[in-house]
Design a protein around this motif. Structure first.
Motif, PDB file in Angstrom:
ATOM      1  N   LYS A  39       0.839  -1.211   0.000  1.00 57.41           N
ATOM      2  CA  LYS A  39       0.000   0.000   0.000  1.00 57.41           C
ATOM      3  C   LYS A  39       0.869   1.254   0.000  1.00 57.41           C
ATOM      4  O   LYS A  39       0.626   2.193  -0.763  1.00 57.41           O
ATOM      5  N   GLU A  40       1.873   1.289   0.861  1.00 55.74           N
ATOM      6  CA  GLU A  40       2.759   2.456   0.943  1.00 55.74           C
ATOM      7  C   GLU A  40       3.573   2.615  -0.336  1.00 55.74           C
ATOM      8  O   GLU A  40       3.776   3.726  -0.816  1.00 55.74           O
ATOM      9  N   TYR A  41       4.043   1.526  -0.893  1.00 55.95           N
ATOM     10  CA  TYR A  41       4.834   1.560  -2.122  1.00 55.95           C
ATOM     11  C   TYR A  41       4.004   2.139  -3.269  1.00 55.95           C
ATOM     12  O   TYR A  41       4.467   3.004  -4.005  1.00 55.95           O
ATOM     13  N   ASN A  44       3.454   5.887  -2.925  1.00 54.06           N
ATOM     14  CA  ASN A  44       4.640   6.672  -3.215  1.00 54.06           C
ATOM     15  C   ASN A  44       5.007   6.692  -4.693  1.00 54.06           C
ATOM     16  O   ASN A  44       5.795   7.519  -5.119  1.00 54.06           O
ATOM     17  N   GLN A  45       4.441   5.796  -5.473  1.00 54.58           N
ATOM     18  CA  GLN A  45       4.737   5.734  -6.909  1.00 54.58           C
ATOM     19  C   GLN A  45       3.921   6.734  -7.720  1.00 54.58           C
ATOM     20  O   GLN A  45       4.220   6.980  -8.867  1.00 54.58           O
ATOM     21  N   LYS A  46       2.898   7.319  -7.131  1.00 52.58           N
ATOM     22  CA  LYS A  46       2.044   8.254  -7.854  1.00 52.58           C
ATOM     23  C   LYS A  46       2.650   9.627  -7.924  1.00 52.58           C
ATOM     24  O   LYS A  46       3.465  10.064  -7.258  1.00 52.58           O
TER      25      LYS A  46
END
Length: 46
Positions: A39-41, A44-46
């Motif tokens: 979820k965190e990854y 952070n990719q957006k």
């Protein structure tokens, strides 16, 4: 209670607490930590 979950990427293969993702059975706590990591990854990719 404090628990340490180690998520590693070694040569393109992910390990969670030295268990190979997709090959070894993960505990419920490890699965929960992996879901939170994903979820965190993604956030952070957006």
């Amino acid at each position: 209670m404090k628990v340490t979950i180690i998520i590693e990427n070694v040569g393109g293969i992910f390990f969670i607490n030295h268990k190979r993702l997709g090959h070894d059975k993960l505990s419920d706590m490890e699965i929960t930590a992996l879901n939170e990591f994903i979820k965190e990854y993604k956030a952070n990719q957006k």
